[in-house]
Design a protein around this motif. Structure first.
Motif, PDB file in Angstrom:
ATOM      1  N   THR A   1      22.857  45.695   0.697  1.00 23.16           N
ATOM      2  CA  THR A   1      23.908  45.870   1.529  1.00 23.16           C
ATOM      3  C   THR A   1      24.123  44.584   2.598  1.00 23.16           C
ATOM      4  OG1 THR A   1      22.354  46.925   3.102  1.00 23.16           O
ATOM      5  CG2 THR A   1      23.668  48.321   1.799  1.00 23.16           C
ATOM      6  N   PHE A   2      23.005  43.611   2.412  1.00 17.45           N
ATOM      7  CA  PHE A   2      23.066  42.644   3.395  1.00 17.45           C
ATOM      8  C   PHE A   2      24.273  41.834   3.201  1.00 17.45           C
ATOM      9  CE2 PHE A   2      21.361  38.166   4.730  1.00 17.45           C
ATOM     10  CZ  PHE A   2      21.295  38.725   6.172  1.00 17.45           C
ATOM     11  N   PRO A   3      24.931  41.311   1.675  1.00 14.69           N
ATOM     12  CA  PRO A   3      25.857  40.692   1.667  1.00 14.69           C
ATOM     13  C   PRO A   3      27.252  41.112   2.240  1.00 14.69           C
ATOM     14  CG  PRO A   3      24.821  40.940  -0.429  1.00 14.69           C
ATOM     15  CD  PRO A   3      24.343  41.860   0.555  1.00 14.69           C
ATOM     16  N   ARG A   4      27.368  42.502   2.372  1.00 12.23           N
ATOM     17  CA  ARG A   4      28.510  43.054   3.061  1.00 12.23           C
ATOM     18  C   ARG A   4      28.513  42.939   4.604  1.00 12.23           C
ATOM     19  NH1 ARG A   4      27.895  49.147   0.542  1.00 12.23           N
ATOM     20  NH2 ARG A   4      27.249  48.515  -1.580  1.00 12.23           N
TER      21      ARG A   4
ATOM     22  N   ALA B   1      22.553  36.437  -0.846  1.00 16.24           N
ATOM     23  CA  ALA B   1      23.221  36.625   0.378  1.00 16.24           C
ATOM     24  C   ALA B   1      22.618  35.907   1.476  1.00 16.24           C
ATOM     25  CB  ALA B   1      22.951  38.193   0.548  1.00 16.24           C
ATOM     26  N   ILE B   2      21.211  35.401   1.289  1.00 15.00           N
ATOM     27  CA  ILE B   2      20.580  34.746   2.396  1.00 15.00           C
ATOM     28  C   ILE B   2      21.345  33.180   2.455  1.00 15.00           C
ATOM     29  CG2 ILE B   2      18.651  33.348   2.931  1.00 15.00           C
ATOM     30  CD1 ILE B   2      17.131  35.840   2.214  1.00 15.00           C
ATOM     31  N   ALA B   3      21.724  32.646   1.030  1.00 13.63           N
ATOM     32  CA  ALA B   3      22.234  31.529   1.257  1.00 13.63           C
ATOM     33  C   ALA B   3      23.922  31.655   1.945  1.00 13.63           C
ATOM     34  CB  ALA B   3      22.668  31.047  -0.238  1.00 13.63           C
ATOM     35  N   ALA B   4      24.729  32.720   1.726  1.00 10.22           N
ATOM     36  CA  ALA B   4      25.885  32.896   2.256  1.00 10.22           C
ATOM     37  C   ALA B   4      25.597  33.142   3.862  1.00 10.22           C
ATOM     38  CB  ALA B   4      26.272  34.184   1.755  1.00 10.22           C
ATOM     39  N   ALA B   5      24.676  33.917   4.186  1.00  5.36           N
ATOM     40  CA  ALA B   5      24.133  33.972   5.790  1.00  5.36           C
ATOM     41  C   ALA B   5      23.900  32.452   6.307  1.00  5.36           C
ATOM     42  CB  ALA B   5      22.994  34.679   5.837  1.00  5.36           C
TER      43      ALA B   5
ATOM     44  N   ASP C   1      13.690  35.707   3.137  1.00  9.85           N
ATOM     45  CA  ASP C   1      13.463  35.201   1.815  1.00  9.85           C
ATOM     46  C   ASP C   1      12.161  35.568   1.085  1.00  9.85           C
ATOM     47  OD1 ASP C   1      14.681  34.200  -0.600  1.00  9.85           O
ATOM     48  OD2 ASP C   1      14.430  32.288  -0.159  1.00  9.85           O
ATOM     49  N   ALA C   2      10.991  35.046   1.921  1.00 12.67           N
ATOM     50  CA  ALA C   2       9.742  34.996   1.491  1.00 12.67           C
ATOM     51  C   ALA C   2       9.341  36.584   1.376  1.00 12.67           C
ATOM     52  CB  ALA C   2       8.904  34.314   2.438  1.00 12.67           C
ATOM     53  N   LEU C   3       9.814  37.374   2.024  1.00 16.71           N
ATOM     54  CA  LEU C   3       9.415  38.909   2.253  1.00 16.71           C
ATOM     55  C   LEU C   3      10.240  39.376   1.005  1.00 16.71           C
ATOM     56  CD1 LEU C   3      10.013  39.585   6.027  1.00 16.71           C
ATOM     57  CD2 LEU C   3       7.779  40.119   4.733  1.00 16.71           C
ATOM     58  N   TRP C   4      11.486  39.224   0.657  1.00 17.12           N
ATOM     59  CA  TRP C   4      12.049  39.561  -0.286  1.00 17.12           C
ATOM     60  C   TRP C   4      11.546  39.254  -1.779  1.00 17.12           C
ATOM     61  CZ3 TRP C   4      17.920  39.523   1.241  1.00 17.12           C
ATOM     62  CH2 TRP C   4      17.856  40.660   2.343  1.00 17.12           C
ATOM     63  N   SER C   5      10.855  37.913  -1.782  1.00 12.41           N
ATOM     64  CA  SER C   5      10.353  37.400  -3.025  1.00 12.41           C
ATOM     65  C   SER C   5       9.075  38.195  -3.105  1.00 12.41           C
ATOM     66  CB  SER C   5      10.021  35.773  -2.835  1.00 12.41           C
ATOM     67  OG  SER C   5      10.996  34.975  -2.706  1.00 12.41           O
ATOM     68  N   ALA C   6       8.252  38.603  -2.027  1.00  8.85           N
ATOM     69  CA  ALA C   6       6.962  39.423  -2.254  1.00  8.85           C
ATOM     70  C   ALA C   6       7.455  40.657  -2.724  1.00  8.85           C
ATOM     71  CB  ALA C   6       6.434  39.372  -0.862  1.00  8.85           C
ATOM     72  N   TRP C   7       8.635  41.219  -2.327  1.00  6.23           N
ATOM     73  CA  TRP C   7       8.986  42.560  -2.892  1.00  6.23           C
ATOM     74  C   TRP C   7       9.260  42.436  -4.369  1.00  6.23           C
ATOM     75  CZ3 TRP C   7       9.277  47.851  -1.202  1.00  6.23           C
ATOM     76  CH2 TRP C   7       9.023  47.764  -0.110  1.00  6.23           C
ATOM     77  N   ALA C   8      10.057  41.402  -4.907  1.00  3.87           N
ATOM     78  CA  ALA C   8      10.362  41.293  -6.187  1.00  3.87           C
ATOM     79  C   ALA C   8       9.054  41.222  -6.952  1.00  3.87           C
ATOM     80  CB  ALA C   8      11.147  39.935  -6.429  1.00  3.87           C
ATOM     81  N   GLU C   9       7.907  40.617  -6.539  1.00 10.82           N
ATOM     82  CA  GLU C   9       6.720  40.123  -7.280  1.00 10.82           C
ATOM     83  C   GLU C   9       5.967  41.616  -7.426  1.00 10.82           C
ATOM     84  OE1 GLU C   9       3.703  38.614  -9.375  1.00 10.82           O
ATOM     85  OE2 GLU C   9       5.747  37.755  -8.995  1.00 10.82           O
TER      86      GLU C   9
END
Length: 207
Positions: free
Chosen positions: A53-56, A119-123, A11-19
């Motif tokens: 693709t992670f949700p799938r 997707a992280i919350a679902a995981a 989650d932290a990494l994906w936040s860094a990507w968004a920023e």
């Protein structure tokens, strides 16, 4: 690192990507990268395929036993001569270039900022169950997350190098990725090369 810890790191990494996407200037998206003919936008599109693709993957729970016990085992097979990493390289590259022109920057950023956290919350609710990994293997979800951490970390460094920025990656992402890469290497060759006791070269372990 527990399953929850891995998800927090991803989650932290994906936040860094968004920023990173939000702060990249329009003219910078055409910068070359160290990944063949990919420009920065193609690289970003490739990385954005993970939260897309992670949700799938989370929903593809398998009744079968895992084909590989760890992410390191699976990645060793993928990167062996004739493995999936080699067979699918051209397909992945073409897909990244196609996504780069199909989707707007805002849409790609939203994969990290919107789809990713959902997707992280679902995981977290699903737990570390075995899942069908893209039809190529059966792997526990915690080990799938490890691959996601590695992908997000390695490619974030690629982006920062392309932008001529100093490396700035969440520390847990770096530590987990370094440990996973070390686990992929032949242990004796890795230990002796790392301690200056051998000329053996166990790297690269990932292509």
């Amino acid at each position: 690192m527990t399953f929850d810890d891995r998800l927090t790191t991803l989650d932290a990494l994906w936040s860094a990507w968004a920023e990173c996407g939000r702060t990249t200037a329009e003219e910078q998206w055409k910068l070359p990268t160290r990944l063949g003919d990919w420009d920065l936008r193609s690289l970003y599109a490739h990385a954005a395929s993970w939260p897309f693709t992670f949700p799938r993957l989370v929903d593809r729970v398998s009744e079968a036993e895992p084909t590989h016990a760890t992410a390191a085992e699976l990645l060793r097979d993928f990167n062996a001569p004739g493995g999936a990493a080699h067979r699918l390289r051209d397909w992945n590259a073409a897909g990244a270039r196609e996504d780069a022109v199909t989707y707007s920057i805002a849409q790609l950023i939203d994969r990290f900022a919107g789809a990713g956290p959902d997707a992280i919350a679902a995981a977290r609710r699903r737990g570390p169950v075995p899942v069908d990994y893209h039809g190529l293997a059966v792997l526990r979800l915690d080990e799938v997350v490890s691959i996601g951490i590695l992908e997000a970390t390695v490619h974030l460094l690629d982006v920062q190098r392309a932008l001529d920025l100093p490396p700035h990656v969440p520390a847990d992402g770096l530590a987990h990725t370094a440990a996973l890469l070390a686990a992929m290497a032949p242990p004796v060759d890795f230990i002796e090369a790392a301690t200056g006791r051998s000329a053996a070269q166990p790297f690269p372990v990932l292509t």
